[in-house]
Design a protein around this motif. Structure first.
Motif, PDB file in Angstrom:
ATOM      1  N   LEU A  71      91.972  -9.656   4.440  1.00  9.32           N
ATOM      2  CA  LEU A  71      91.815 -10.942   5.124  1.00  9.32           C
ATOM      3  C   LEU A  71      90.480 -10.942   5.819  1.00  9.32           C
ATOM      4  O   LEU A  71      90.111  -9.999   6.507  1.00  9.32           O
ATOM      5  CB  LEU A  71      92.945 -11.145   6.144  1.00  9.32           C
ATOM      6  CG  LEU A  71      93.002 -12.407   7.032  1.00  9.32           C
ATOM      7  CD1 LEU A  71      92.001 -12.388   8.181  1.00  9.32           C
ATOM      8  CD2 LEU A  71      92.844 -13.700   6.268  1.00  9.32           C
ATOM      9  N   ARG A 120      83.785 -18.816  10.723  1.00 11.14           N
ATOM     10  CA  ARG A 120      83.824 -20.023  11.540  1.00 11.14           C
ATOM     11  C   ARG A 120      83.195 -21.154  10.741  1.00 11.14           C
ATOM     12  O   ARG A 120      82.143 -20.963  10.126  1.00 11.14           O
ATOM     13  CB  ARG A 120      83.006 -19.815  12.817  1.00 11.14           C
ATOM     14  CG  ARG A 120      83.623 -18.786  13.720  1.00 11.14           C
ATOM     15  CD  ARG A 120      82.816 -18.672  14.984  1.00 11.14           C
ATOM     16  NE  ARG A 120      83.235 -17.469  15.688  1.00 11.14           N
ATOM     17  CZ  ARG A 120      82.594 -16.944  16.715  1.00 11.14           C
ATOM     18  NH1 ARG A 120      81.491 -17.518  17.144  1.00 11.14           N
ATOM     19  NH2 ARG A 120      83.047 -15.871  17.299  1.00 11.14           N
ATOM     20  N   ALA A 137      87.910 -20.653   9.401  1.00 10.15           N
ATOM     21  CA  ALA A 137      88.309 -20.496  10.807  1.00 10.15           C
ATOM     22  C   ALA A 137      87.809 -21.661  11.651  1.00 10.15           C
ATOM     23  O   ALA A 137      86.862 -21.538  12.428  1.00 10.15           O
ATOM     24  CB  ALA A 137      87.827 -19.157  11.343  1.00 10.15           C
ATOM     25  N   ILE A 176      94.441 -11.607  11.348  1.00 14.64           N
ATOM     26  CA  ILE A 176      94.463 -10.407  10.506  1.00 14.64           C
ATOM     27  C   ILE A 176      95.893  -9.930  10.267  1.00 14.64           C
ATOM     28  O   ILE A 176      96.297  -9.669   9.135  1.00 14.64           O
ATOM     29  CB  ILE A 176      93.604  -9.291  11.157  1.00 14.64           C
ATOM     30  CG1 ILE A 176      92.124  -9.717  11.174  1.00 14.64           C
ATOM     31  CG2 ILE A 176      93.788  -7.958  10.429  1.00 14.64           C
ATOM     32  CD1 ILE A 176      91.227  -8.856  12.058  1.00 14.64           C
ATOM     33  N   GLN A 226      81.318  -7.553  13.936  1.00 15.27           N
ATOM     34  CA  GLN A 226      82.742  -7.841  14.084  1.00 15.27           C
ATOM     35  C   GLN A 226      83.593  -6.593  14.331  1.00 15.27           C
ATOM     36  O   GLN A 226      84.797  -6.692  14.603  1.00 15.27           O
ATOM     37  CB  GLN A 226      83.260  -8.557  12.818  1.00 15.27           C
ATOM     38  CG  GLN A 226      82.642  -9.926  12.579  1.00 15.27           C
ATOM     39  CD  GLN A 226      83.152 -10.954  13.559  1.00 15.27           C
ATOM     40  OE1 GLN A 226      84.341 -11.183  13.672  1.00 15.27           O
ATOM     41  NE2 GLN A 226      82.238 -11.540  14.311  1.00 15.27           N
TER      42      GLN A 226
HETATM   43  N1  TRP Z   1      84.872 -14.015  13.865  1.00 14.49           N
HETATM   44  C1  TRP Z   1      84.499 -14.268  12.488  1.00 14.49           C
HETATM   45  C2  TRP Z   1      83.054 -14.798  12.505  1.00 14.49           C
HETATM   46  O1  TRP Z   1      82.545 -15.185  13.520  1.00 14.49           O
HETATM   47  C3  TRP Z   1      85.382 -15.261  11.797  1.00 14.49           C
HETATM   48  C4  TRP Z   1      86.830 -14.845  11.705  1.00 14.49           C
HETATM   49  C5  TRP Z   1      87.902 -15.569  12.147  1.00 14.49           C
HETATM   50  C6  TRP Z   1      87.355 -13.661  11.105  1.00 14.49           C
HETATM   51  N2  TRP Z   1      89.064 -14.902  11.879  1.00 14.49           N
HETATM   52  C7  TRP Z   1      88.771 -13.736  11.260  1.00 14.49           C
HETATM   53  C8  TRP Z   1      86.775 -12.542  10.497  1.00 14.49           C
HETATM   54  C9  TRP Z   1      89.587 -12.702  10.813  1.00 14.49           C
HETATM   55  C10 TRP Z   1      87.607 -11.532  10.068  1.00 14.49           C
HETATM   56  C11 TRP Z   1      88.993 -11.600  10.212  1.00 14.49           C
HETATM   57  O2  TRP Z   1      82.429 -14.865  11.481  1.00 14.49           O
END
Ligand code: TRP
Length: 333
Positions: free
Chosen positions: A7, A11, A42, A139, A153
């Motif tokens: 997964l 954004r 997202a 996740i 991340q």
């Molecule tokens: N935070 C990630 C970004 O800014 C986007 C994201 C949202 C994400 N949910 C996630 C990444 C779950 C990995 C898993 O690009």
């Protein structure tokens, strides 16, 4: 045999760029043949720092979906789904917020960086501070064990696993699996200006949908070695954006190493290495841009891909939510 679950998400604030490509999209293209893969559009996470520009977040959904399909994400292999339309993600987020402290959220290095970068000062949206718990929900709702992401991340996956361990400890059994971040070895791709972060808002990104002229202009303006004034001068390869990008995208490693040696010795001009990089980027982005243009003519198809993917993700995430509620020992109906 069931495949391990991947997964990841983005954004939805606009088109993706080559930093996303090197950081995560390339890995996703690989995983769709070996894993069961879900990609999350997202939009609710995008809202955590774009509450005043919801239009941007809405329009971004289509942009990111087009980018996925254009680079070769195959909806027959990978499920593309929309975060705001998966209620179980919001429900899990609320549960998880009880297993993380405000102090821990404030200490998350990614969050700290982003708070500084966005200039929130003391006015941090609560949703923003709490998005690591929501990302843990993203996740775990899919029981993903593999998360292909950029280096920035990693702290979020770490925090996800802390929440997972707390839930499992409370439940007295492994309700949720821990996840592993898959991060490219090359590290993060800097902006064309040499700044550490490539971002659309920073104006130092090359979009996956960039036109030939935009690509040419970006490479032309690219930061090299400010002390490499004449072709004969020895040049620095480290911190030289052109070489950093060649490291990421040039498949002819032997020639690349020779060019680096020659650049260090002196006798290799910036215009030569820039021409090489431009050719590589035009060849990489050209076909993607063409496919994207075609796909953009059929928004109904793209919408259908998102709808079907979200439908599939809904039952999956709902099941996990019930398992977590039950694991925590809450009342079940
Ligand atoms: N935070 C990630 C970004 O800014 C986007 C994201 C949202 C994400 N949910 C996630 C990444 C779950 C990995 C898993 O690009």
């Amino acid at each position: 045999m069931t495949r391990p679950v991947v997964l990841t998400g983005d954004r939805t604030t606009g088109p993706l760029h080559i930093g996303h490509y090197a950081g995560s999209l390339l890995n996703r293209l690989r995983f769709q043949d070996t894993h069961e893969q879900f990609l999350l559009l997202a939009d609710t996470q995008a809202l955590t720092d774009n509450a005043h520009t919801p239009d941007k977040v809405r329009l971004g959904v289509m942009e990111v979906a087009l980018d996925y399909l254009a680079i070769g994400i195959d909806p027959a292999k990978t499920t593309i789904c929309l975060q705001s339309h998966l209620p179980a993600l919001a429900e899990l987020s609320m549960l998880y917020l009880n297993f993380v402290t405000v102090a821990r959220l404030e200490r998350n290095p990614t969050i700290k960086d982003e708070i500084r970068g966005r200039g929130f000062g003391r006015d941090i949206p609560a949703g923003f501070l709490c998005y690591p718990a929501a990302q843990a929900a993203d996740i775990t709702a899919f029981k993903a064990t593999v998360v292909p992401v950029g280096e920035d991340q990693a702290p979020l996956i770490e925090q996800t696993n802390e929440i997972v361990r707390r839930i499992n400890t409370t439940a007295g059994r492994a309700v949720l699996p821990e996840a592993q971040a898959v991060i490219p070895q090359a590290g993060r791709l800097p902006g064309v200006d040499g700044k550490a972060k490539m971002s659309k808002s920073g104006g130092n990104a090359i979009a996956l949908s960039a036109s030939p002229d935009e690509i040419a202009a970006a490479v032309k303006a690219m930061f090299t070695d400010p002390n490499h004034l004449r072709v004969e001068d020895p040049g620095r390869v480290e911190g030289n954006v052109v070489f950093t990008y060649l490291d990421a995208f040039d498949e002819d490693r032997t020639t690349l190493e020779e060019l680096k040696a020659q650049y260090r010795r002196g006798g290799l001009g910036d215009s030569k290495i820039k021409r090489r990089l431009e050719d590589i980027l035009q060849a990489l982005i050209g076909p993607t841009r063409e496919r994207r243009t075609q796909l953009a003519k059929d928004p109904a198809y793209v919408l259908d891909v998102i709808r079907r993917g979200t439908e599939k993700a809904r039952s999956r995430t709902e099941t996990t939510k019930r398992e977590v509620v039950e694991g925590l020992g809450l009342f079940m109906l």
